[in-house]
Design an enzyme around this catalytic site. Sequence first.
Site, PDB file in Angstrom:
ATOM      1  N   GLY A 129      25.113  46.115  37.522  1.00 43.91           N
ATOM      2  CA  GLY A 129      24.129  47.145  37.220  1.00 43.91           C
ATOM      3  C   GLY A 129      23.740  48.014  38.393  1.00 43.91           C
ATOM      4  O   GLY A 129      23.229  49.120  38.196  1.00 43.91           O
TER       5      GLY A 129
ATOM      6  N   ILE B  25      32.881  43.443  42.972  1.00 41.71           N
ATOM      7  CA  ILE B  25      34.136  43.427  43.732  1.00 41.71           C
ATOM      8  C   ILE B  25      34.495  44.819  44.229  1.00 41.71           C
ATOM      9  O   ILE B  25      35.612  45.062  44.669  1.00 41.71           O
ATOM     10  CB  ILE B  25      35.285  42.869  42.865  1.00 41.71           C
ATOM     11  CG1 ILE B  25      35.455  43.687  41.582  1.00 41.71           C
ATOM     12  CG2 ILE B  25      35.040  41.394  42.533  1.00 41.71           C
ATOM     13  CD1 ILE B  25      36.637  43.288  40.719  1.00 41.71           C
TER      14      ILE B  25
ATOM     15  N   HIS C 249      32.198  36.648  43.871  1.00 44.14           N
ATOM     16  CA  HIS C 249      33.378  36.770  43.015  1.00 44.14           C
ATOM     17  C   HIS C 249      34.533  37.440  43.745  1.00 44.14           C
ATOM     18  O   HIS C 249      35.437  37.987  43.132  1.00 44.14           O
ATOM     19  CB  HIS C 249      33.016  37.522  41.735  1.00 44.14           C
ATOM     20  CG  HIS C 249      32.121  36.739  40.830  1.00 44.14           C
ATOM     21  ND1 HIS C 249      31.473  37.289  39.757  1.00 44.14           N
ATOM     22  CD2 HIS C 249      31.766  35.434  40.849  1.00 44.14           C
ATOM     23  CE1 HIS C 249      30.747  36.355  39.156  1.00 44.14           C
ATOM     24  NE2 HIS C 249      30.912  35.228  39.809  1.00 44.14           N
TER      25      HIS C 249
ATOM     26  N   CYS D 230      18.383  50.597  37.858  1.00 41.24           N
ATOM     27  CA  CYS D 230      18.177  49.943  39.150  1.00 41.24           C
ATOM     28  C   CYS D 230      17.830  50.937  40.259  1.00 41.24           C
ATOM     29  O   CYS D 230      16.974  50.656  41.106  1.00 41.24           O
ATOM     30  CB  CYS D 230      19.414  49.133  39.526  1.00 41.24           C
ATOM     31  SG  CYS D 230      19.696  47.704  38.453  1.00 41.24           S
TER      32      CYS D 230
END
Length: 352
Positions: A49, A132, A150, A287
């Site tokens: 997000g 990523i 990740h 955000c």
Amino acid sequence: MDFLRNLFSQTLSLGSQKERLLDELTLEGVARYMQSERCRRVICLVGAGISTSAGIPDFRSPSTGLYDNLEKYHLPYPEAIFEISYFKKHPEPFFALAKELYPGQFKPTICHYFMRLLKDKGLLLRCYTQNIDTLERIAGLEQEDLVEAHGTFYTSHCVSASCRHEYPLSWMKEKIFSEVTPKCEDCQSLVKPDIVFFGESLPARFFSCMQSDFLKVDLLLVMGTSLQVQPFASLISKAPLSTPRLLINKEKAGQSDPFLGMIMGLGGGMDFDSKKAYRDVAWLGECDQGCLALAELLGWKKELEDLVRREHASIDAQSGAGVPNPSTSASPKKSPPPAKDEARTTEREKPQ
């Protein structure tokens, strides 16, 4: 015995009212706490997000999420594109998608630069990211500031366990944009970016940093994540009970049954709404807007806006001049096999 003692103690305290850690459970209360002497170390937990305003799709949003737009790759099911067994047999769909989402085509967002401000002001203990896209690095966070839970496109490795040749970002980028399936120069096995696929190990750094960082955190800032992917989602429970937690997200996340969470050893989750809420605050919306609102309350808004403007102009200038990122031009090198204590991803884990 310690577990049973702790379990008994927590069970007895479930019904007790804890003293509020903030003078009010609002963004304003969080800002005042951040300006106090009690807040010196902030951990950020971030997900997809925080990058959507840069043009990078998240995974789960209806219609616009990544998993809803993979039909053209003719996958047996959407998640297959991030399964290591499928990748080894059919790498083409992943690399076609990688070309669309490749790092360097996007600019960091206000959220990324808000974390940069936290770093510059000596407040950032660590950023744990599920993403990523390497935008945290582009925004100015360094290796020591980050736990890329990740994985990352920043480096790539040969998938052969006996080889593990390492390749830099620039090498992988040339292969992807030439639409050439990356093959190891030593053994001709596939080369894969160091992102965590289903069935692969999480980085050992995730666990080593977690063990020390969460003992000393003063504020947990959670942004742009649904907190649905384990073990990342369990990080919210690692913060001491005396640590406030702020969620900036489109919707509430991380809430769970307190008794079940305590029994499973995963804490009680976020509590925004009950009469017993004492440390958790949710700011719901985009955000970037949440970070701007918090920055304004902290007196940082102009500084943040100036930083974004200056850094974006620098990125544009480098792109126009064809200036490579010097950190991506390292020579390929050998790497040891993954550490044995790295944990395996669960079926629900996926890059986010």
